[in-house]
Write a protein that holds these residues in place. Structure first.
Motif, short mmCIF file in Angstrom:
data_model
loop_
_atom_site.label_atom_id
_atom_site.label_comp_id
_atom_site.label_asym_id
_atom_site.label_seq_id
_atom_site.Cartn_x
_atom_site.Cartn_y
_atom_site.Cartn_z
N ARG A 5 48.95 45.60 52.44
CA ARG A 5 49.39 44.23 52.10
C ARG A 5 50.58 43.92 53.00
NH1 ARG A 5 50.42 41.79 46.20
NH2 ARG A 5 48.16 41.60 46.42
N HIS A 56 42.61 37.43 50.38
CA HIS A 56 42.75 38.55 49.44
C HIS A 56 41.32 38.88 48.99
CE1 HIS A 56 44.30 41.30 46.64
NE2 HIS A 56 45.29 40.59 46.10
N ARG A 88 46.28 32.70 48.68
CA ARG A 88 45.20 33.39 49.41
C ARG A 88 44.03 33.74 48.50
NH1 ARG A 88 49.49 38.17 50.58
NH2 ARG A 88 49.73 38.96 48.46
N THR A 89 44.31 33.94 47.20
CA THR A 89 43.19 34.29 46.32
C THR A 89 42.25 33.10 46.18
OG1 THR A 89 44.27 33.61 44.27
CG2 THR A 89 44.67 35.87 44.99
N ARG A 117 49.49 30.67 40.88
CA ARG A 117 50.96 30.58 40.91
C ARG A 117 51.43 29.82 42.16
NH1 ARG A 117 54.82 33.98 43.43
NH2 ARG A 117 53.12 35.02 44.53
N GLN A 127 53.31 29.76 45.31
CA GLN A 127 53.73 30.89 46.15
C GLN A 127 55.12 30.59 46.73
OE1 GLN A 127 50.90 33.56 46.97
NE2 GLN A 127 50.63 32.64 44.94
N PRO A 161 44.74 34.84 39.03
CA PRO A 161 44.79 36.15 39.70
C PRO A 161 46.00 36.97 39.25
CG PRO A 161 45.49 34.42 41.20
CD PRO A 161 45.00 33.74 39.96
N LEU A 162 46.98 36.30 38.65
CA LEU A 162 48.23 36.91 38.20
C LEU A 162 49.01 37.48 39.39
CD1 LEU A 162 47.15 38.65 34.86
CD2 LEU A 162 48.02 36.32 35.19
N PRO A 163 50.31 37.59 39.34
CA PRO A 163 51.14 37.35 38.16
C PRO A 163 51.28 35.85 37.87
CG PRO A 163 52.53 37.72 40.08
CD PRO A 163 51.12 37.95 40.53
N1 ASP Z 1 48.54 38.62 43.17
C1 ASP Z 1 47.99 37.55 43.94
C2 ASP Z 1 48.27 37.74 45.41
O1 ASP Z 1 48.79 38.76 45.80
C3 ASP Z 1 48.40 36.20 43.45
C4 ASP Z 1 49.86 35.86 43.53
O2 ASP Z 1 50.67 36.63 44.00
O3 ASP Z 1 50.18 34.76 43.08
O4 ASP Z 1 47.92 36.88 46.19
#
Ligand code: ASP
Length: 438
Positions: A193, A221, A258-259, A320, A322, A358-360
């Motif tokens: 990542r 992702h 990205r999700t 969320r 970003q 997708p959380l968080p």
């Molecule tokens: N966990 C997810 C990501 O890494 C979603 C996020 O961070 O909001 O993209």
């Protein structure tokens, strides 16, 4: 592979594109009987499927296979970077959802179904005994890092990891290529990542050890999207729905999320989809993704109104903001109007909607992310979604390392105690009477 009956039936429904209801009608049994065949072996209501039913379904599958591939649009999109492989398989890198067709994604889900008893701690397997995973996380993570590790260790492997730039030699100016080649000497598979879009492909270009994109900036992702699609399929199977033709509402930060980018591309491999994209001004989905989805023949409706988007949604996929990627966008005054909470769902949605994330989720005051007032509501699928991270990631490792055919006969019973449900708000998802509404 002599598949367990649950895996065989789920795979048959995916391949034939049939709901539980339509499969039971096709083979002339009651839906209730089919449901009991799909339950885990340890459930009190589980029933063994008669051999005759397995044979009949196998014949239907064979007839459908000889009539052409079950999934019509199994064409992976072309990729632009030479280092990105075009397919997914043994010793390949996993960098983008563009590597998947509907068919290869569903093959992976069948393998994830085989992994479920291991993920649920009923069975143990050691097929990756001796193998090492390197988890390189240069950005914050809880689910991705830990579920990759859990998946690898539950297959018998070991995990070595590094977190952030501070404690890696990148802080001393080491290049991505040198880091990647070095780690390749220590590990059999690498998850990366990194905050920059495209950087994970650079890691991949410097190694022949399979490397998985665990999130590259605002790019992709892919493993999260596979987990999300697998979750949609399992939830729809319970609700008697098919992915084809579904109405998917995606909300939140669609510019940097990205999700959301990976998921919409993956879902576009299905037929006649409707996507409603709800975002605050300046955080809209990138136009090239919207154009790609529309060019695949789906209906895409961008809007900034939740009230317009929510009625008749099958899935609400909320994301969320970003904040770590914002470049001066002014959004705080708008956010309250985009909050997904119980009132909005009760007021606008059908009772069989599912809410995913997708959380968080950002639970700080003023964040207006997915509200906690839906916790304990069966429509909220977020922890079923996180739980699915383990079997899907196991299936990915097994495929990349070429042990997918060994899982079934490697299984032993787990010996330790496990709780019936993992969290206080969990529903026993395998029960036949899981409420679909509030
Ligand atoms: N966990 C997810 C990501 O890494 C979603 C996020 O961070 O909001 O993209």
């Amino acid at each position: 592979m002599n598949l367990p009956q649950q895996v065989f039936l789920r795979d048959a429904m995916r391949t034939l594109n049939l709901t539980r209801e339509s499969l039971s009608q096709r083979i002339g049994c009651t839906k209730r009987a089919l449901d009991t065949w799909l339950l885990p072996d340890e459930s009190g209501e589980f029933r063994a499927m008669p051999e005759m039913a397995r044979r009949f379904i196998s014949e239907i599958l064979a007839a459908s296979a000889s009539g052409g591939p079950a999934s019509a649009q199994a064409t992976p999109a072309a990729t632009t970077t030479t280092s990105i492989p075009t397919a997914f398989g043994r010793l390949s890198h996993l960098l983008s959802v563009d590597q998947f067709s509907r068919d290869t994604a569903e093959r992976l889900f069948m393998l994830a179904d085989v992994m479920q008893p291991i993920a649920r701690r009923r069975k143990v397997s050691r097929v990756l005994e001796g193998a090492v995973l390197a988890n390189l996380f240069f950005e914050a993570s809880t689910r991705t890092r830990l579920s990759f590790a859990s998946a690898f260790m539950r297959l018998g492997g070991s995990v070595s990891d590094t977190t952030g730039f501070t404690y890696s030699s990148m802080a001393k100016g080491e290049s991505i290529a040198d880091t990647s080649r070095t780690v390749s000497g220590y590990a059999d598979v690498i998850v990366v990542r990194h905050p920059e879009q495209g950087s994970v492909a650079q890691f991949a270009a410097a190694t022949h050890v399979p490397l998985i994109n665990g999130g590259d900036g605002a790019g992709e992702h892919p493993t999260q999207a596979l987990i999300d699609l697998y979750t949609v399929q399992r939830e729809f199977s319970r609700l008697g729905k098919l992915v084809d033709g579904a109405h998917i509402v995606i909300t939140g930060d669609l510019k940097y999320g990205r999700t959301a980018h990976s998921l919409i591309k993956l879902l576009s491999l299905y037929r006649h989809m409707r996507f409603t994209l709800v975002s605050p001004p300046s955080l809209e989905m990138p136009s090239e993704i919207v154009e790609l989805i529309a060019a695949r023949g789906h209906i895409v409706t961008p809007t900034d109104s939740l009230a317009h988007a929510l009625p008749d949604a099958d899935v609400i996929y909320t994301t969320r903001i970003q904040r770590e990627r914002l470049t001066g966008e002014k959004i705080d005054d708008f956010l309250a109007a985009f909050e997904i909470n119980k009132k909005a769902i009760d007021q606008h949605c059908r009772p069989d909607v599912i809410v995913m994330h997708p959380l968080p989720r950002d639970s700080r005051p003023g964040a207006h992310d997915l509200h906690t007032d839906l916790d304990g509501d069966a429509r909220l699928a977020i922890f079923r979604q996180t739980d699915n991270g383990v079997p899907v990631r196991m299936a990915i490792f097994a495929t990349l390392l070429g042990v997918e055919g060994l899982i079934q006969r490697s299984l032993r019973d787990a010996l330790w105690a496990v709780p019936a449900t993992l969290g206080p708000n969990d529903f026993p998802v395998d029960d036949l009477d899981l409420p679909s509404g509030r």
